[in-house]
Design a protein around this motif. Structure first.
Motif, PDB file in Angstrom:
ATOM      1  N   GLN A 103       0.838  -1.204   0.000  1.00  0.00           N
ATOM      2  CA  GLN A 103       0.000   0.000   0.000  1.00  0.00           C
ATOM      3  C   GLN A 103       0.873   1.254   0.000  1.00  0.00           C
ATOM      4  O   GLN A 103       0.528   2.262  -0.644  1.00  0.00           O
ATOM      5  CB  GLN A 103      -0.920  -0.001   1.228  1.00  0.00           C
ATOM      6  N   ARG A 108      -2.975   0.596  -3.559  1.00  0.00           N
ATOM      7  CA  ARG A 108      -3.988  -0.177  -4.276  1.00  0.00           C
ATOM      8  C   ARG A 108      -5.305  -0.251  -3.508  1.00  0.00           C
ATOM      9  O   ARG A 108      -6.362  -0.354  -4.120  1.00  0.00           O
ATOM     10  CB  ARG A 108      -3.449  -1.589  -4.558  1.00  0.00           C
ATOM     11  N   TRP A 109      -5.242  -0.240  -2.190  1.00  0.00           N
ATOM     12  CA  TRP A 109      -6.483  -0.207  -1.420  1.00  0.00           C
ATOM     13  C   TRP A 109      -7.070   1.198  -1.509  1.00  0.00           C
ATOM     14  O   TRP A 109      -6.340   2.187  -1.378  1.00  0.00           O
ATOM     15  CB  TRP A 109      -6.208  -0.519   0.044  1.00  0.00           C
ATOM     16  N   PRO A 110      -8.371   1.323  -1.707  1.00  0.00           N
ATOM     17  CA  PRO A 110      -8.987   2.650  -1.641  1.00  0.00           C
ATOM     18  C   PRO A 110      -8.713   3.266  -0.270  1.00  0.00           C
ATOM     19  O   PRO A 110      -8.773   2.569   0.760  1.00  0.00           O
ATOM     20  CB  PRO A 110     -10.475   2.369  -1.840  1.00  0.00           C
ATOM     21  N   THR A 111      -8.418   4.547  -0.246  1.00  0.00           N
ATOM     22  CA  THR A 111      -8.024   5.193   1.006  1.00  0.00           C
ATOM     23  C   THR A 111      -9.046   4.996   2.126  1.00  0.00           C
ATOM     24  O   THR A 111      -8.663   4.693   3.263  1.00  0.00           O
ATOM     25  CB  THR A 111      -7.762   6.692   0.771  1.00  0.00           C
ATOM     26  N   TYR A 114      -8.602   1.471   3.471  1.00  0.00           N
ATOM     27  CA  TYR A 114      -7.324   1.310   4.162  1.00  0.00           C
ATOM     28  C   TYR A 114      -7.334   2.036   5.504  1.00  0.00           C
ATOM     29  O   TYR A 114      -6.752   1.559   6.487  1.00  0.00           O
ATOM     30  CB  TYR A 114      -6.188   1.830   3.287  1.00  0.00           C
ATOM     31  N   ALA A 173      -7.774 -10.074   1.513  1.00  0.00           N
ATOM     32  CA  ALA A 173      -7.814  -9.630   0.119  1.00  0.00           C
ATOM     33  C   ALA A 173      -7.978 -10.891  -0.731  1.00  0.00           C
ATOM     34  O   ALA A 173      -7.033 -11.664  -0.891  1.00  0.00           O
ATOM     35  CB  ALA A 173      -6.544  -8.875  -0.247  1.00  0.00           C
ATOM     36  N   GLY A 186      -9.584  -9.898  -9.928  1.00  0.00           N
ATOM     37  CA  GLY A 186      -9.059  -8.858  -9.059  1.00  0.00           C
ATOM     38  C   GLY A 186      -9.171  -9.284  -7.619  1.00  0.00           C
ATOM     39  O   GLY A 186      -9.470 -10.441  -7.309  1.00  0.00           O
ATOM     40  N   GLU A 226     -16.708  -0.352  -3.659  1.00  0.00           N
ATOM     41  CA  GLU A 226     -15.398   0.303  -3.567  1.00  0.00           C
ATOM     42  C   GLU A 226     -14.312  -0.622  -3.019  1.00  0.00           C
ATOM     43  O   GLU A 226     -13.119  -0.270  -3.030  1.00  0.00           O
ATOM     44  CB  GLU A 226     -15.488   1.540  -2.662  1.00  0.00           C
ATOM     45  N   ALA A 227     -14.693  -1.814  -2.554  1.00  0.00           N
ATOM     46  CA  ALA A 227     -13.719  -2.756  -2.000  1.00  0.00           C
ATOM     47  C   ALA A 227     -13.255  -3.791  -3.016  1.00  0.00           C
ATOM     48  O   ALA A 227     -12.589  -4.759  -2.660  1.00  0.00           O
ATOM     49  CB  ALA A 227     -14.294  -3.455  -0.773  1.00  0.00           C
ATOM     50  N   ILE A 229     -10.772  -4.233  -6.072  1.00  0.00           N
ATOM     51  CA  ILE A 229      -9.639  -3.476  -6.603  1.00  0.00           C
ATOM     52  C   ILE A 229      -8.917  -4.270  -7.685  1.00  0.00           C
ATOM     53  O   ILE A 229      -8.882  -5.497  -7.684  1.00  0.00           O
ATOM     54  CB  ILE A 229      -8.651  -3.099  -5.487  1.00  0.00           C
ATOM     55  N   GLY A 230      -8.364  -3.524  -8.633  1.00  0.00           N
ATOM     56  CA  GLY A 230      -7.530  -4.110  -9.674  1.00  0.00           C
ATOM     57  C   GLY A 230      -8.259  -5.022 -10.625  1.00  0.00           C
ATOM     58  O   GLY A 230      -7.653  -5.947 -11.185  1.00  0.00           O
TER      59      GLY A 230
END
Length: 409
Positions: A103, A108-111, A114, A173, A186, A226-227, A229-230
């Motif tokens: 991170q 990569r994690w949305p703020t 995180y 994750a 992802g 929003e959780a 990612i990628g």
């Protein structure tokens, strides 16, 4: 982060130094409980709490998030020491430190997500890990599927295996594919206490028995939009930047877990030195000293020579890991590219060192009354975190051939 570490997190170098200063006490605590957790395959909650209180679980949180910003060189130093105390705890710490470091590099994690993890890290230990492996373990699309929910989020179903820390993970994750006509793959960020998650306690390995690498089942697990990612098209081309980021991730992983192995090997050597210094066989031909207690094994040249071989090989492996870690921190591509070969060398060196310690001690080294047999089991079981030797060697060989072809032209 622990409350203590959060209060001083604006001064990264001093926060790292203070965490490192508390490391010896933590290692002693881990070593005192390691045999118990290994024998009963119980999770080392007390050890993880000690890491948290010392600020070691959040060592690699970036300064922009209020963390100390520990480097890869710091990470391998910490993990090498933790490996001396309890390899299972060291492995659990490694995966959490790797997540925070990733991170710090790539965000990569949305703020907002995180920040939730960091909030939990202030209140207590917050372990996190990426769950990729599935039963069967073959290439191709993951069997874990994410389906669109009516609210725009996702619903996750599937099974993951070898999930280190499973019973105590604050966040997971989870690598999965979507059920879209053109599937994307992802990571889906899931809190460990989310409804629909079940831990199947199947972990019963030779070593690393306290690391809780059980299977995790996901049944209708809700994941906010929003959780995820990628998400990228499965099998689609990856940019040079993506490939470089993946190589850097692997370099951190390979060197961090190699440090754990080195810690285990050093613990085995420490025990061997004590054994050789205290063991006094009755059949030595030299005349006994004035004390009449006989000479210890350490007086025999063949034992000293074997110990010298072990010491030399471990020094070389430690210098290799430390040097490459510093190179990775400096952004040297060569250091990144050599990390895979380094982990293979460390694997072979540490395994050979512990096996040699067992050979030198004979029956006592295989007795469960002594920790050496646990070190052997842990070092053998740690190979599960690395690719097979032939995979690494093939890649290294291909790279050497490509370099040769470029020089020829």
């Amino acid at each position: 982060m622990s409350t203590r570490s959060a209060d001083r997190s604006t001064d990264g170098p001093s926060a790292v130094a203070e965490a490192l200063a508390r490391l010896p006490r933590v290692v002693d605590l881990l070593a005192a409980r390691a045999e118990e957790h290994d024998r009963d395959a119980t999770f080392p909650y007390q050890g993880i709490e000690a890491l948290h209180e010392a600020g070691l679980l959040t060592l690699t949180v970036a300064p922009r998030y209020g963390g100390p910003g520990g480097t890869l060189a710091d990470t391998v130093r910490v993990l090498g020491q933790l490996g001396r105390g309890d390899a299972s705890v060291a492995v659990l710490a490694a995966f959490t430190l790797l997540q925070h470091a990733e991170q710090a590099r790539a965000a990569r994690w949305p703020t907002p997500v995180y920040r939730k993890l960091l909030g939990e890290s202030r209140r207590g230990p917050a372990l996190v890990n990426t769950l990729r492996t599935e039963p069967g373990g073959g290439p191709g699309l993951p069997g874990t599927v994410a389906r669109r929910a009516a609210d725009g989020g996702w619903v996750l179903d599937g099974r993951k295996t070898y999930c280190t820390g499973s019973e105590a993970l604050a966040w997971m994750a989870v690598w999965a594919r979507t059920d879209e006509p053109a599937p994307r793959t992802g990571l889906f960020l899931v809190r460990g206490d989310t409804e629909g998650i079940e831990v199947d306690p199947v972990w019963d390995q030779l070593g690393l028995r306290a690391s809780a690498g059980h299977d995790v089942l996901f049944s209708g697990v809700r994941v906010p939009a929003e959780a995820a990612i990628g998400l990228t098209e499965a099998g689609g081309p990856r940019s040079e930047a993506q490939l470089a980021a993946e190589r850097l991730d692997l370099a951190w992983h390979d060197l961090a877990l190699s440090a754990v192995h080195l810690g285990v090997a050093r613990a085995a050597q420490d025990w061997l030195v004590r054994f050789l210094s205290q063991r006094t066989p009755a059949n030595l031909t030299e005349p006994p000293p004035a004390s009449g207690r006989g000479y210890p094994h350490a007086n025999l040249p063949r034992y000293r020579t074997a110990l010298g071989e072990m010491e030399s090989s471990l020094i070389a492996a430690e210098e290799l890991v430390a040097g490459l870690a510093a190179g990775v921190d400096r952004g040297e591509p060569t250091a990144v590219d050599r990390s895979a070969a380094a982990q293979l060398i460390v694997n072979r060196t540490t395994t050979g060192a512990v096996q040699q310690a067992v050979t030198l001690t004979g029956n006592p080294g295989l007795s469960r009354r002594h920790p050496l047999e646990r070190y052997l089991r842990d070092i053998l079981s740690g190979r599960v975190y690395f690719p097979a030797d032939e995979v690494v060697l093939d890649a290294v060989g291909r790279a050497a051939l490509e370099r040769g072809a470029r020089r020829a032209h």
